[in-house]
Structure formats: structure tokens, C-alpha cells
Design an enzyme around this catalytic site. Structure first.
Site, PDB file in Angstrom:
ATOM      1  N   ASN A 143       0.833  -1.211   0.000  1.00 28.60           N
ATOM      2  CA  ASN A 143       0.000   0.000   0.000  1.00 28.60           C
ATOM      3  C   ASN A 143       0.863   1.255   0.000  1.00 28.60           C
ATOM      4  O   ASN A 143       0.560   2.220  -0.711  1.00 28.60           O
ATOM      5  CB  ASN A 143      -0.964  -0.004   1.182  1.00 28.60           C
ATOM      6  CG  ASN A 143      -2.164  -0.897   0.934  1.00 28.60           C
ATOM      7  OD1 ASN A 143      -3.066  -0.541   0.182  1.00 28.60           O
ATOM      8  ND2 ASN A 143      -2.164  -2.073   1.521  1.00 28.60           N
ATOM      9  N   LEU A 179       0.311  -2.213  12.557  1.00 33.59           N
ATOM     10  CA  LEU A 179      -0.385  -3.145  13.453  1.00 33.59           C
ATOM     11  C   LEU A 179      -0.374  -2.775  14.928  1.00 33.59           C
ATOM     12  O   LEU A 179      -0.797  -3.563  15.758  1.00 33.59           O
ATOM     13  CB  LEU A 179       0.179  -4.563  13.246  1.00 33.59           C
ATOM     14  CG  LEU A 179       0.063  -5.084  11.805  1.00 33.59           C
ATOM     15  CD1 LEU A 179       0.583  -6.507  11.710  1.00 33.59           C
ATOM     16  CD2 LEU A 179      -1.370  -4.988  11.280  1.00 33.59           C
ATOM     17  N   ILE A 216      -2.881   3.129  17.982  1.00 32.99           N
ATOM     18  CA  ILE A 216      -2.352   4.500  17.975  1.00 32.99           C
ATOM     19  C   ILE A 216      -2.627   5.142  19.339  1.00 32.99           C
ATOM     20  O   ILE A 216      -3.771   5.117  19.813  1.00 32.99           O
ATOM     21  CB  ILE A 216      -3.026   5.325  16.843  1.00 32.99           C
ATOM     22  CG1 ILE A 216      -2.820   4.636  15.486  1.00 32.99           C
ATOM     23  CG2 ILE A 216      -2.510   6.754  16.820  1.00 32.99           C
ATOM     24  CD1 ILE A 216      -1.374   4.447  15.078  1.00 32.99           C
ATOM     25  N   ASN A 248      -7.084   4.640   8.327  1.00 32.16           N
ATOM     26  CA  ASN A 248      -6.602   3.251   8.315  1.00 32.16           C
ATOM     27  C   ASN A 248      -7.306   2.469   7.220  1.00 32.16           C
ATOM     28  O   ASN A 248      -8.437   2.792   6.850  1.00 32.16           O
ATOM     29  CB  ASN A 248      -6.900   2.596   9.674  1.00 32.16           C
ATOM     30  CG  ASN A 248      -6.394   1.160   9.757  1.00 32.16           C
ATOM     31  OD1 ASN A 248      -5.283   0.858   9.323  1.00 32.16           O
ATOM     32  ND2 ASN A 248      -7.211   0.272  10.294  1.00 32.16           N
ATOM     33  N   HIS A 281      -8.521  -1.474   6.450  1.00 29.75           N
ATOM     34  CA  HIS A 281      -8.700  -2.781   7.068  1.00 29.75           C
ATOM     35  C   HIS A 281      -9.181  -3.757   5.996  1.00 29.75           C
ATOM     36  O   HIS A 281     -10.089  -3.422   5.223  1.00 29.75           O
ATOM     37  CB  HIS A 281      -9.723  -2.691   8.211  1.00 29.75           C
ATOM     38  CG  HIS A 281      -9.828  -3.966   8.978  1.00 29.75           C
ATOM     39  ND1 HIS A 281      -8.913  -4.335   9.938  1.00 29.75           N
ATOM     40  CD2 HIS A 281     -10.707  -4.998   8.889  1.00 29.75           C
ATOM     41  CE1 HIS A 281      -9.231  -5.522  10.430  1.00 29.75           C
ATOM     42  NE2 HIS A 281     -10.320  -5.943   9.804  1.00 29.75           N
ATOM     43  N   ASP A 293     -10.213  -0.233  15.308  1.00 30.22           N
ATOM     44  CA  ASP A 293     -11.079  -0.560  14.158  1.00 30.22           C
ATOM     45  C   ASP A 293     -12.512  -0.039  14.320  1.00 30.22           C
ATOM     46  O   ASP A 293     -13.469  -0.676  13.861  1.00 30.22           O
ATOM     47  CB  ASP A 293     -11.134  -2.090  13.940  1.00 30.22           C
ATOM     48  CG  ASP A 293      -9.833  -2.617  13.357  1.00 30.22           C
ATOM     49  OD1 ASP A 293      -9.078  -1.830  12.762  1.00 30.22           O
ATOM     50  OD2 ASP A 293      -9.589  -3.822  13.481  1.00 30.22           O
TER      51      ASP A 293
HETATM   52  C1  GAR Z   1      -3.236  -4.811   4.075  1.00 30.77           C
HETATM   53  O1  GAR Z   1      -4.017  -5.835   3.526  1.00 30.77           O
HETATM   54  C2  GAR Z   1      -4.030  -4.034   5.094  1.00 30.77           C
HETATM   55  O2  GAR Z   1      -5.395  -3.964   4.772  1.00 30.77           O
HETATM   56  C3  GAR Z   1      -3.812  -4.860   6.332  1.00 30.77           C
HETATM   57  O3  GAR Z   1      -2.475  -5.243   6.277  1.00 30.77           O
HETATM   58  C4  GAR Z   1      -2.097  -5.397   4.902  1.00 30.77           C
HETATM   59  C5  GAR Z   1      -0.782  -4.665   4.686  1.00 30.77           C
HETATM   60  O4  GAR Z   1      -0.241  -4.933   3.427  1.00 30.77           O
HETATM   61  N1  GAR Z   1      -4.125  -4.083   7.508  1.00 30.77           N
HETATM   62  C6  GAR Z   1      -4.617  -4.642   8.611  1.00 30.77           C
HETATM   63  O5  GAR Z   1      -4.838  -5.824   8.719  1.00 30.77           O
HETATM   64  C7  GAR Z   1      -4.901  -3.648   9.721  1.00 30.77           C
HETATM   65  N2  GAR Z   1      -5.665  -4.266  10.769  1.00 30.77           N
HETATM   66  P1  GAR Z   1       0.957  -4.049   2.880  1.00 30.77           P
HETATM   67  O6  GAR Z   1       2.011  -3.968   3.966  1.00 30.77           O
HETATM   68  O7  GAR Z   1       1.467  -4.828   1.698  1.00 30.77           O
HETATM   69  O8  GAR Z   1       0.421  -2.700   2.494  1.00 30.77           O
END
Ligand code: GAR
Length: 188
Positions: A14, A84, A87, A101, A103, A144
Site C-alpha cells: 500500500n 499493526l 495509535i 486506516n 482494514h 477498528d
Molecule cells: C493490508 O491488507 C491491510 O489492509 C492490512 O495489512 C495489509 C498490509 O499490506 N491491515 C490490517 O490488517 C490492519 N488491521 P501491505 O504492507 O502490503 O500494504
């Protein structure tokens, strides 16, 4: 100038997408990447993108000094891109409605502590859900739970696996997250 900080813990896909999306937008700058995991591939990505990385330990992250450091950056938005840790309230007070954020599920389902990354997809597939998706939301003091800005849906097939679902979710994240960030920067 719109100033962003992107918080990461893992792969950083991301982060990469957001940086590339704004690469040709001169008035949007990612001023730093905050990372809590020394093994995160996101660190490598940030370096390749030329963005400074601020590593944090648990103690640093919740310290008044770190909150002040972030306040001094005069950010328009903090983006949690696969970050993760919860905050701290002090940082939310400095940047109310300025922390967003993503999710990988349709909150309030499959949210809260322990629901992150592949754990979410495993739970969704195990429950034989017919839909999942992404939720982009503001961050408040409860995990969340903040105000939802956007949800996008995807259908599960009968043969869905956590990996195949992850790929679908990844597509949605890549498509929507930068666009929502841009909307926030332009219109809020
Ligand atoms: C993403 O899928 C995001 O939605 C999730 O972690 C992944 C990170 O991927 N976030 C959570 O689970 C937050 N609770 P990335 O490091 O490749 O962007």
C-alpha cells in the site's frame, strides 16, 4: 503543500502504491514512513522511493517525545498502511480526524485485536462468508472503530482460499486507498 506520514509494519504494497499514485502530484508529499518492524520489507520500499524511515519501538511510539515529533511535522494526514499497533490517544488528540486506516474486511465484522492481514482472510473463509471487502476509516481511540469513509465489496467463490481472497482484497486496496486519501486531502 499537503504533508503525509505513512505508518507501516509489513510488506508495504500500500505504501508503494500511494507513493506512486502521488509521484506526479507536486503538492502532495510523503514526509516520512514510520515503521515498528525492523524486518518489514516496507523499509526497503521506502528507501527505494527516497522517503526517510523513522523506526519506532513500543516505548518510543507511546512517548510524549514521539507525539511532539509528529506534531512538529505539521502533517495533513497520517496513513496507516498495514500498521499493526494501536495509535496512542495523545497522537489522535494532535491529529483528530487526520489519521486514516485500511482494514482488509468489512468492519465491524472481522475487526479488533488479532484481526490483521491473513488472519482476517482465514477467518472469513472459515466462516464461509459470501462477501468480504475493505474498509477505509478514520482512527479513533477504539481499535477498528472510527468513522467509515469507504467500503468496497468482493464476492467469495465456493472454492475461495485465504490466499485467493487476499489477492482480491489486494486489488481493492490498490484501487481505492490512494483515491480516498486524495479525496480527504482535497475536500476535508
Ligand atoms: C493490508 O491488507 C491491510 O489492509 C492490512 O495489512 C495489509 C498490509 O499490506 N491491515 C490490517 O490488517 C490492519 N488491521 P501491505 O504492507 O502490503 O500494504
Amino acid at each position: 503543500m499537503k504533508r503525509l506520514s505513512v505508518f507501516v509494519s509489513g510488506n508495504g504494497t500500500n505504501l508503494q502504491r500511494i507513493a506512486e499514485y502521488f509521484a506526479n502530484t507536486p503538492d502532495v508529499e510523503i514526509v516520512n514512513v514510520v515503521c515498528n518492524n525492523p524486518k518489514a520489507y516496507a523499509i526497503e520500499r521506502a528507501k527505494n522511493l527516497g522517503i526517510p524511515v523513522r523506526m519506532v519501538t513500543k516505548a518510543t511510539f507511546s512517548s510524549p517525545e514521539f507525539t511532539q515529533e509528529m506534531a512538529n511535522l505539521k502533517l495533513d494526514l497520517i496513513v496507516l498502511a498495514g500498521f499493526l499497533w494501536k495509535i496512542p490517544a495523545s497522537l489522535i488528540q494532535v491529529y483528530p480526524h487526520q489519521i486514516v486506516n485500511i482494514h482488509p474486511a468489512l468492519l465491524p465484522k472481522y475487526g479488533g485485536k488479532g484481526f490483521y492481514g491473513e488472519h482476517v482472510h482465514e477467518a472469513v473463509v472459515a466462516a464461509k462468508e459470501t462477501f468480504s471487502g475493505i474498509t477505509i476509516h478514520y482512527v479513533n481511540e477504539i481499535y477498528d472503530n472510527g468513522e467509515i469513509l469507504l467500503q468496497a465489496y468482493v464476492a467469495l467463490t465456493e472454492k475461495e482460499t485465504p490466499d485467493s481472497l487476499a489477492a482480491k482484497i489486494h486489488h481493492l486496496e490498490q484501487a481505492y486507498f490512494p483515491v480516498v486519501i486524495e479525496q480527504i486531502l482535497r475536500y476535508t
